[in-house]
Write an enzyme that holds these catalytic residues in place. Structure first.
Site, PDB file in Angstrom:
ATOM      1  N   HIS A 209      52.446  43.843  28.950  1.00  0.00           N
ATOM      2  CA  HIS A 209      51.029  43.497  29.116  1.00  0.00           C
ATOM      3  C   HIS A 209      50.322  44.385  30.138  1.00  0.00           C
ATOM      4  CE1 HIS A 209      52.145  40.181  26.717  1.00  0.00           C
ATOM      5  NE2 HIS A 209      52.527  39.363  27.658  1.00  0.00           N
TER       6      HIS A 209
ATOM      7  N   ASP B 172      51.497  43.013  21.048  1.00  0.00           N
ATOM      8  CA  ASP B 172      51.280  42.610  22.439  1.00  0.00           C
ATOM      9  C   ASP B 172      50.016  41.756  22.408  1.00  0.00           C
ATOM     10  OD1 ASP B 172      50.448  42.334  25.120  1.00  0.00           O
ATOM     11  OD2 ASP B 172      51.484  44.179  25.700  1.00  0.00           O
ATOM     12  N   HIS B 173      50.175  40.449  22.557  1.00  0.00           N
ATOM     13  CA  HIS B 173      49.035  39.565  22.282  1.00  0.00           C
ATOM     14  C   HIS B 173      47.865  39.795  23.236  1.00  0.00           C
ATOM     15  CE1 HIS B 173      51.011  36.982  25.388  1.00  0.00           C
ATOM     16  NE2 HIS B 173      49.766  36.631  25.653  1.00  0.00           N
TER      17      HIS B 173
END
Length: 476
Positions: A233, A170-171
């Site tokens: 996110h 999950d960036h």
């Protein structure tokens, strides 16, 4: 903790993510001396390219997406790269890929392909010795569209890789300010005694975008804002805000505490959610079409979601968490707002005391701001005149000489080093999907359709009412 990888395989190496994020990030890490001299990077995709052609492709991507001052000796980075053509749905190319990698290597694999290709890719690697105990794999989202499909993907990957060798990315967790949230909470005695229902009134999390569909037409219409942003996110941000102090900063301890929060999330009732879809309007001073016009057909896909939820545990009982995300909103911003409770008694007659507010900005600017009440200078007034003033910490100013990194830099380096702390565990993903699936099931049962809102606005008016009926205003 695994040994450092000496080979990195990039599946989808000619794709958009590789061009914009992966190759520039790896070049920046190399320029900073953070990659070992032994690291060999193998790109693979369906395109027919020689090693030289792939290096030229990588050079163009880096020059386009990485500032010149961060490239360093780019020739050294390009010399790390080789290429192996591969159609992941057929077995023929895997032997060539295995030959490029070689024997007895510590291998990290970054899978940037459609989830529908995960199963044949993993099987092909397993059949050719690329999924043994010396290898680990990183999965790029989306990991399914619901709990059932997510479990199917995870089962397919787990057939060849044990959980300690699976890195789900999950960036957002690679962003400096997101990591700073952990430091803010657990490295400062100032906040942790106040970080509970007795002292916090509510929490807001906003992820706002100004863009519309862009190049994601088919993907987005099948996904929507709830699955695209909230499921991953936003729930990860919520978990970091709300989790209990882990015993140490390691993968097991941090992720244990996050999953406890996700499992304690209260199911969202129908009247605690708002969905919207943008219509034509003005965005960034430009007239833009509505969602259905961009799509070219009518659709019930939501481009905006606002939610109110609670965490049913001792620390957070009674504290509402408000989540809001959408496309074609007035500004691009990702932030967390922690609003503290009001003082129990004011000694300042006539003064309007504002509750303290901690604002953690994640993008586009990374900063932390704490609002306090202070006396207005001067002796012109009787008594004491008070006003809210901010204490701002702009991260670039606080750490001069430190350049802003791409979030993927940290995550790629952790993948190479074998550190799972900032990656998502399977039970986290499944807890997130279970909660989101319940919201979608309620929408379908109630026939809930997205409400229209004008591009350039903050969503449907009912999203404002969702907070204001509790006496809360969205932070804007």
């Amino acid at each position: 903790m695994h040994n450092k990888a000496d080979t990195l395989i990039l599946f989808g190496a000619t794709g958009d993510l590789s061009q914009r994020m992966l190759l520039p990030s790896l070049c920046a890490l190399d320029a900073d001396g953070l990659l070992s001299d032994e690291l060999h990077i193998v790109g693979t995709a369906r395109s027919e390219l020689s090693d030289s052609e792939f290096r030229n492709f990588a050079r163009e991507a880096v020059e386009k997406h990485l500032p010149a001052h961060r490239r360093g000796g780019m020739a050294d980075f390009l010399n790390r790269l080789t290429y192996s053509q591969l159609d992941v749905t057929t077995p023929e190319g895997y032997a060539d890929l295995a030959g490029k990698v070689g024997k007895d290597r510590q291998v990290a694999i970054f899978l940037s392909t459609a989830p529908s290709l995960f199963q044949p890719t993993v099987k092909g690697m397993a059949d050719h010795g690329l999924a043994d105990a010396n290898s680990r794999i990183c999965l790029e989202k989306p990991l399914g569209v619901d709990l059932e499909s997510s479990c199917a993907i995870n089962d397919a990957v787990a057939a060849a890789f044990s959980e300690e060798r699976i890195f789900r990315i999950d960036h957002y967790l690679g962003k400096e300010t997101v990591q700073n949230l952990i430091a803010l909470r657990f490295a400062n005695i100032l906040f942790e005694p106040l970080w509970n229902a007795q002292h916090i009134d509510h929490v807001q999390i906003t992820v706002a975008e100004t863009v519309g569909l862009e190049s994601r037409v088919d993907f987005y219409d099948d996904t929507g804002a709830l699955r695209d942003m909230v499921q991953n996110h936003m729930l990860q941000l919520l978990a970091l805000v709300a989790m209990e102090p882990p015993s140490s900063f390691d993968a097991g301890s941090v992720r244990d505490e996050k999953v406890k929060v996700l499992r304690a999330l209260r199911a969202v009732e129908t009247n605690e959610s708002v969905t919207g879809q943008y219509r034509g309007g003005a965005s960034d001073g430009v007239i833009v079409p509505g969602y259905d016009e961009e799509l070219g057909s009518d659709s019930n896909t939501e481009t905006f979601v606002a939610l109110k939820t609670h965490i049913d545990n001792w620390r957070w009982q009674g504290v509402p968490f408000y989540l809001r995300t959408g496309k074609r909103l007035p500004e691009r911003v990702t932030e967390i707002v922690v609003q503290f409770a009001c003082v129990p008694h004011s000694i300042f007659p006539g003064a309007r005391l504002m509750p303290n507010k901690l604002v953690i900005g994640i993008q586009p600017e990374e900063n932390i701001s704490l609002s306090l009440m202070a006396k207005v200078p001067g002796i012109e007034h009787e008594g004491m005149t008070l006003r809210e003033v901010p204490l701002d910490i702009a991260m670039p100013d606080a750490f001069t000489g430190k350049h802003k990194r791409i979030a993927y830099e940290r995550l790629l380096l952790d993948l190479i080093n074998g550190d799972q702390t900032l990656f998502v565990r399977r039970d986290e993903v499944e807890a997130q999907w279970k909660w989101v699936d319940n919201i979608r099931a309620n929408w379908e049962a109630d026939g809930k359709a997205p409400k229209p809102y004008s591009a350039g606005s903050w969503g449907p008016s009912s999203a404002i009412a969702l907070a204001e009926r509790d006496g809360v205003s969205w932070h804007e």
